[in-house]
Design an enzyme around this catalytic site. Structure first.
Site, PDB file in Angstrom:
ATOM      1  N   PHE A 141       0.851  -1.193   0.000  1.00 33.63           N
ATOM      2  CA  PHE A 141       0.000   0.000   0.000  1.00 33.63           C
ATOM      3  C   PHE A 141       0.882   1.236   0.000  1.00 33.63           C
ATOM      4  O   PHE A 141       1.781   1.360   0.829  1.00 33.63           O
ATOM      5  CB  PHE A 141      -0.925   0.031   1.223  1.00 33.63           C
ATOM      6  CG  PHE A 141      -1.872   1.206   1.183  1.00 33.63           C
ATOM      7  CD1 PHE A 141      -3.056   1.135   0.467  1.00 33.63           C
ATOM      8  CD2 PHE A 141      -1.554   2.391   1.831  1.00 33.63           C
ATOM      9  CE1 PHE A 141      -3.910   2.231   0.394  1.00 33.63           C
ATOM     10  CE2 PHE A 141      -2.410   3.501   1.766  1.00 33.63           C
ATOM     11  CZ  PHE A 141      -3.589   3.410   1.049  1.00 33.63           C
ATOM     12  N   ASP A 226       9.212   2.491   1.443  1.00 33.74           N
ATOM     13  CA  ASP A 226       8.057   3.255   1.917  1.00 33.74           C
ATOM     14  C   ASP A 226       7.941   2.993   3.410  1.00 33.74           C
ATOM     15  O   ASP A 226       7.433   1.952   3.836  1.00 33.74           O
ATOM     16  CB  ASP A 226       6.791   2.811   1.171  1.00 33.74           C
ATOM     17  CG  ASP A 226       5.537   3.537   1.663  1.00 33.74           C
ATOM     18  OD1 ASP A 226       5.603   4.180   2.739  1.00 33.74           O
ATOM     19  OD2 ASP A 226       4.498   3.439   0.993  1.00 33.74           O
ATOM     20  N   LYS A 255       2.719   9.531   8.299  1.00 32.34           N
ATOM     21  CA  LYS A 255       2.011   9.104   9.512  1.00 32.34           C
ATOM     22  C   LYS A 255       2.585   9.679  10.828  1.00 32.34           C
ATOM     23  O   LYS A 255       2.206  10.755  11.229  1.00 32.34           O
ATOM     24  CB  LYS A 255       1.912   7.584   9.547  1.00 32.34           C
ATOM     25  CG  LYS A 255       0.977   7.056   8.438  1.00 32.34           C
ATOM     26  CD  LYS A 255       0.428   5.684   8.715  1.00 32.34           C
ATOM     27  CE  LYS A 255      -0.791   5.364   7.874  1.00 32.34           C
ATOM     28  NZ  LYS A 255      -0.523   4.882   6.514  1.00 32.34           N
TER      29      LYS A 255
HETATM   30  C1  LIG Z   1      -0.780   5.193   5.119  1.00 28.02           C
HETATM   31  C2  LIG Z   1       0.247   4.814   4.128  1.00 28.02           C
HETATM   32  C3  LIG Z   1       0.450   5.545   2.949  1.00 28.02           C
HETATM   33  C4  LIG Z   1      -0.446   6.691   2.547  1.00 28.02           C
HETATM   34  O1  LIG Z   1      -0.336   7.796   3.405  1.00 28.02           O
HETATM   35  P1  LIG Z   1      -1.404   8.988   3.293  1.00 28.02           P
HETATM   36  O2  LIG Z   1      -0.894   9.992   4.283  1.00 28.02           O
HETATM   37  O3  LIG Z   1      -2.733   8.429   3.655  1.00 28.02           O
HETATM   38  O4  LIG Z   1      -1.357   9.487   1.909  1.00 28.02           O
HETATM   39  C5  LIG Z   1       1.482   5.188   2.121  1.00 28.02           C
HETATM   40  N1  LIG Z   1       2.275   4.157   2.424  1.00 28.02           N
HETATM   41  C6  LIG Z   1       2.119   3.413   3.538  1.00 28.02           C
HETATM   42  C7  LIG Z   1       3.058   2.299   3.825  1.00 28.02           C
HETATM   43  C8  LIG Z   1       1.093   3.712   4.423  1.00 28.02           C
HETATM   44  O5  LIG Z   1       0.920   2.960   5.520  1.00 28.02           O
END
Ligand SMILES: *Cc1c(COP(=O)(O)O)cnc(C)c1O
Length: 403
Positions: A141, A226, A255
């Site tokens: 994700f 990420d 986050k």
């Molecule tokens: C939550 C998340 C995102 C997206 O972040 P947003 O601030 O909602 O755009 C991207 N990568 C990972 C691994 C995430 O957990």
């Protein structure tokens, strides 16, 4: 106390909120540490922390004071100028990580957009190659903007939004052979979460990230981690990559990094950063004094209060409690890293949703990852009693669904 009755707010909210959301019929009003209270005065133990965001908990006095001070001085200026919190946060992030250059955006998706754009630009402009493809992983994700969404190899997030951005190639998480098979003359980068978060809290198997590093080095490909969810102490290290003993070329954060103020970060090595020549990318709000002051204060609190180690302890306590419940309830697996934990139920998605709702009714906040995984990403400041009482409330919830 709110000025409008709770029932009225819920009814009005349900009529007006964008239909992609379906909030619980609860209006949250204030928080303290790992607890929050709703407008009816009900208390909740918050083991979700706004989805891995509130790392220093709610209303941390130091974060509150820093933000009040910043708001009263300077809220926003353009990226045509430096500010002290921005510069000191860049210094802190480069000191703590492999990286030497920092780009600020406002969310995880934006940080990943920047990473994808930088990878393509570096390959094209700095190295003069025709490489543009990004290999990413099934059940990964990366966010909901088109580039990040295209990198998110999960059909449920794509449905009805096609066509996706071209140039994204899905591989199997944990399977180096599947990655190697997808590498070609156009491969620019590999994008991976050290622990798949939304996909069900799945840590990369031993050796996988190091294997990706080796493949990237061999083929002239960039490695992007990420760490939007795994960064900022969540996994028991400052960054998830530290567990693997290898560093990426680019890393993204969001986050938890500013404790609840929107902030996304894209970090890169000096060499790769050269792909972003002057004027090639920008964000109006990115790195503004409010958000970076929050990020700077969060890092100071986490460092001075030893919260990275504390988070790891909390995670151990939670996983051992969950394993204890596994004998009596259909918990198929308990896994995680540091303060990031998933409990996979041997149950239907509907039953899993019922457990989450029943937990909320008993005063415990958690959420769903994957389709049948309960996710716990508590504030790193949570007390042992928050975990223990949270487990008791969860036990009640499991009993009400499976009892
Ligand atoms: C939550 C998340 C995102 C997206 O972040 P947003 O601030 O909602 O755009 C991207 N990568 C990972 C691994 C995430 O957990």
């Amino acid at each position: 106390m709110t000025t409008v009755a709770t029932d009225t707010l819920v009814a009005l909210g349900r009529r007006t909120i964008s239909m992609n959301y379906a909030p619980a019929p609860v209006v949250l009003e204030r928080g303290q540490g790992a607890r929050v209270w709703d407008t009816e005065g009900r208390e909740y133990i918050d083991l979700l922390a706004g989805i891995a965001v509130s790392v220093v908990g709610h209303a941390h006095p130091r974060l509150v004071a820093a933000l009040q001070d910043q708001v009263s001085k300077l809220l926003h200026v353009s990226n045509g100028f430096f500010t002290e919190p921005q510069v000191l946060l860049m210094e802190a992030l480069t000191r703590l990580s492999f990286a030497s250059r920092v780009y600020f955006g406002n969310s995880g998706a934006e940080a990943n957009e920047a990473a994808i754009k930088l990878a393509r630009r570096y390959q094209r402009v700095v190295r003069g190659t025709p490489r543009f493809e990004v290999i990413s992983f099934v059940h990964g994700f990366h966010g909901r903007t088109y580039g990040a969404l295209s990198a998110t190899a999960q059909p449920k997030y794509h449905a009805g939004f096609e066509p996706m951005v071209p140039g994204f190639v899905p591989a199997t998480f944990g399977d180096l052979g599947s990655v190697e098979a997808r590498i070609g003359p156009h491969t620019a980068a590999i994008l991976v979460e050290p622990v798949q978060g939304e996909g069900g809290v799945v840590p990369a198997p031993d050796g996988f990230l190091a294997g990706l590093r080796e493949l990237c080095d061999r083929h002239g490909i960039l490695l992007i981690f990420d760490e939007v969810q795994t960064g900022c102490g969540r996994t028991g290290r400052w960054f998830g990559y530290e567990h693997a003993g290898v560093a990426p070329d680019i890393m993204t954060l969001a986050k938890g990094i500013a404790g609840g103020v929107p902030l996304g970060v894209m970090l890169a090595t000096e060499e790769v950063s050269a792909g972003f020549t002057r004027g090639s990318h920008a964000s109006t709000f990115g790195g503004n004094p409010l958000a970076t002051r929050a990020g700077l204060e969060v890092i100071r609190i986490v460092e001075e209060d030893g919260l990275v180690a504390r988070g790891a302890e909390l995670g151990e306590r939670l996983r051992s409690g969950l394993s204890g419940l596994a004998g009596r309830f259909p918990i198929a697996a308990v896994r995680g890293l540091g303060a990031m934990t998933g409990a996979e139920l041997a149950a239907s998605p509907e039953q899993t949703a019922q457990v989450i709702a029943a937990a909320r009714e008993r005063g415990l906040l958690l959420n769903l990852a994957g389709s049948t995984v309960l996710r716990f990403v508590p504030p790193l400041v949570a007390a042992d009693v928050d975990v223990d009482s949270g487990l008791e409330r969860l036990e009640g919830a499991l009993g009400s669904v499976f009892g």
